[in-house]
Design an enzyme around this catalytic site. Structure first.
Site, short mmCIF file in Angstrom:
data_model
loop_
_atom_site.label_atom_id
_atom_site.label_comp_id
_atom_site.label_asym_id
_atom_site.label_seq_id
_atom_site.Cartn_x
_atom_site.Cartn_y
_atom_site.Cartn_z
N HIS A 67 -6.29 3.17 -10.07
CA HIS A 67 -6.93 1.86 -9.94
C HIS A 67 -8.33 1.88 -10.53
CE1 HIS A 67 -7.52 4.15 -6.18
NE2 HIS A 67 -8.76 3.66 -6.22
N CYS A 171 -11.52 7.07 5.77
CA CYS A 171 -11.57 7.89 4.55
C CYS A 171 -12.81 7.48 3.76
CB CYS A 171 -10.30 7.73 3.72
SG CYS A 171 -10.10 6.09 2.98
#
Length: 706
Positions: A67, A171
């Site tokens: 991405h 995360c």
């Protein structure tokens, strides 16, 4: 926008024969360029590869999600390709991939990037969907896999209304793995017939926040994270499995099943977080005025300290080369470089104060409007307040609509009030928009709340600037009146006392901030009392800074001296610890006295108050001004006694200043030492030597009886 809307038929491919990661990226990038979804293949692939270098986008189970959020993207899209044979991608589970989703977004059209990553990751956690994707041959079948499902509502345990399994996932990017780990833990718990609630700390902030009741009644607690967790102290004393998001994604079921015997289980012992961005968002935060003000002042201090010292060095260099008057600090070229840097840091002092007061109340969303409130209060930049000039049409844009000669800049007073206004606005907007769909959460947090809070704080500060400006003007005029009535000695004494009340606490900081407002005050709209001596202009109010710094040096130095002069009244460990106070005191670090004050609050506080007050009075009586907000002995060359002219004023300023500090330190040390000595004789205080003596007597008596 929904995930399904980001897929396009002409950018979705099935069962392709591609041999490598590079070939896949080139193939999909070429397609996006041909479909006019991106403007530049080179720029886009560069962004894709840069993201791959940070961390593999192979999320496991044969899936990769490369991405890029890049300005070359014209239309937010998720391109897809399934492969005939899996290829190496460096995935988390070290397995090859055959399902690749390439996300292309530009960041200007909402939160497509966040939506795509988080929702796609969640869908792909389900094994049945992975199997369907590998069999899919058409775009219609492909889209059907991602059709919205009716979300299964998490049910509470019927008997006690508590969750069996709770946890937190987080995360570094706060997107894919955060939500994948959450989904896996929820799914695993449900498969085991357990109820679950998993808090996420991701790009959207904290969602599904765990309450104290949740934590106290859970049977299993799992912290799956790859970065520090906010609010960890909530779990103090609890047994938890502390692991990674990857572990939760691939072994979620085992973690829950083997909770009792899991080697990763630990008991949490975390310190209470002072700056917990994810703490409870409630009106209670507004009541902690002391904590909020300290939150702003502590963040402001580095700008004041570093900027002030560098600015002072610029003044010092010019002073040594013979420059006097209003050109001090800007005549010598090197002095000008330092002064410019120092002024830039000092320029941010009041805006940072406002920003972090609001931040301490409502978290990150309060930072921008709080800073703006501080800038408006301080008049930073000259866009809003001042005098209109045809040479600069950007100047005084707000002053033009007000009558002439009305005070509108309010400095730190306005910053504190404006910060609270900004926090109330953010609080109201956040509560009012709390029920917006999650797909709009990014737009809400990045566009709606910042935009509306900026408008709100602007309108509020425009209305408040006149009364706040008069308040600041009144304080300045009051201090000037005291100076003209020869009562500045009294103010200096009060500041000296305040510096020693709590030694780094809020009262100490108020006194210190008053002092810092005199540093570069003519340019920074602080406290300025003009004093002309032989054609040279000085700020007479800099005596306030001199009194604040001198008094702030007394507590640590007084304790250090007392441990030497009254050695027998201190334990060996205390004497060793006090040695560091010589250095801390010399460099104006009042906080060095705090550990000693905690163990002996009455004697040390009273003796420090007396010493600090006398030092402040002496600095005021000897009219010693200081042009730097910090540094201790380092900035002594910037001292000046206004009782003398020229360089003699500097020399006598240093001599008198050292004398004032010595007197204050000696008085504190004597009061503290004689007080401790008297209490030891009365038996009210025991130190190491007395304890040893009493123990020897006890042993001797015991031996005689035997």
């Amino acid at each position: 926008m929904k995930l399904i809307d980001l897929f396009k038929s002409k950018s979705s491919f099935f069962n392709k024969d591609l041999k490598s990661k590079k070939e896949v990226i080139d193939f999909l990038a070429d397609n996006l360029l041909n479909q006019k979804i991106i403007k530049s293949k080179a720029e886009f692939t560069k962004a894709i590869l840069a993201r791959e270098k940070q961390d593999s986008t192979g999320i496991g189970d044969g899936i990769a999600i490369p991405h890029a959020l890049n300005k070359t993207v014209l239309d937010a899209t998720v391109a897809f390709v399934s492969l005939k044979k899996p290829i190496e991608w460096g995935s988390l589970d070290n397995k090859p991939v055959d399902l690749i989703f390439m996300i292309a977004t530009n960041g200007t059209d909402g939160e497509e990037h966040l939506v795509a990553l988080s929702q796609l990751s969640t869908h792909l956690m389900k094994s049945e969907k992975q199997a369907q994707l590998r069999k899919t041959k058409t775009f219609t079948e492909f889209k059907a896999i991602f059709a919205e499902e009716k979300k299964t509502e998490v049910k509470l345990v019927a008997t006690n209304k508590h969750f069996d399994v709770i946890g937190i996932t987080a995360c570094p990017t706060g997107i894919a793995h955060t939500y994948m780990a959450q989904e896996k833990l929820l799914e695993s718990a449900h498969e085991l017939g357990l109820t679950a609630k998993i808090e996420t700390q991701g790009r959207r902030g904290t969602e599904d926040r765990l309450t104290k009741e949740d934590i106290d009644n859970a049977k299993v607690i799992i912290l799956a994270h790859d970065k520090a967790i906010a609010g960890l102290d909530r779990f103090n004393g609890k047994e938890v499995i502390d692991t990674t998001s990857k572990d939760a994604i691939y072994n979620g079921k085992k973690l829950i099943e083997n909770f009792k015997d899991n080697p990763k289980k630990v008991v949490i012992k975390a310190a209470k977080s002072k700056d917990d961005d994810n703490s409870d968002f409630s009106l209670k935060k507004f009541k902690d005025i002391k904590g909020n003000l300290l939150g702003g002042v502590s963040r402001m201090l580095p700008f004041v300290v570093a900027g002030g010292i560098i600015l002072g060095l610029g003044f010092l260099i010019d002073s040594l080369t013979g420059t006097t008057g209003g050109n001090l600090g800007v005549t010598n070229e090197f002095a000008g470089i330092l002064s410019g840097l120092g002024k830039t840091a000092m320029f941010m002092m009041v805006p940072i104060l406002g920003g972090y007061i609001a931040y301490s109340i409502v978290g990150p969303q309060g930072l921008m409007p709080g800073i703006i409130a501080g800038m408006i209060a301080d008049g930073s930049g000259g866009f809003l307040w001042g005098k209109f000039s045809n040479d600069n049409m950007w100047a005084a844009l707000w002053s033009r609509i007000l009558p002439n000669n009305i005070p509108t800049t309010s400095g730190f007073i306005g910053a504190m009030v404006g910060a609270y206004v900004a926090a109330f606005i953010v609080f109201g907007l956040t509560k009012g928009m709390s029920k917006m769909p999650k797909s709009f959460a990014g737009v809400r947090d990045i566009v709606f709340i910042p935009l509306l809070s900026l408008i709100g704080v602007g309108v509020s500060m425009l209305a408040l600037s006149i009364p706040l400006g008069y308040a600041m003007f009144g304080m300045q005029e009051g201090l000037k009146w005291l100076a003209y009535q020869n009562l500045i000695v009294l103010v200096a004494g009060i500041l000296g006392l305040m510096m020693c009340v709590d030694m780094g606490g809020p009262i100490n900081k108020i006194a210190y901030v008053i002092g810092t407002l005199t540093v570069g005050a003519a340019a920074n709209k602080g406290i300025y009392i003009e004093f002309i001596q032989n054609g040279t202009t000085y700020n007479y109010a800099s005596i306030f800074m001199g009194a604040s710094m001198a008094a702030g040096m007394i507590p640590p130095l007084g304790i250090a001296l007392c441990t030497v002069v009254f050695k027998k009244t201190w334990a060996a460990k205390e004497r060793d610890a006090a040695k560091a106070n010589w250095l801390m005191g010399a460099f104006f670090i009042t906080e060095g006295a705090i550990p000693f004050m905690v163990s002996d609050p009455k004697r040390i506080s009273v003796s420090a108050l007396v010493g600090g007050t006398i030092t402040g009075l002496l600095v005021g009586a000897l009219e010693i001004g200081l042009g730097s907000p910090h540094g201790g002995v380092v900035v002594f060359p910037l001292l000046r006694s206004f009782l003398f002219e020229g360089q003699l004023g500097v020399a006598m300023g240093i001599v008198f200043y050292i004398l004032a500090i010595i007197v204050g330190v000696a008085i504190m040390a004597l009061i503290l030492g004689f007080w401790k000595t008297a209490d030891i004789k009365k038996g009210k205080l025991l130190v190491e030597s007395e304890i040893v003596k009493k123990e020897k007597v006890r042993v001797a008596k015991k031996a005689i009886r035997a």
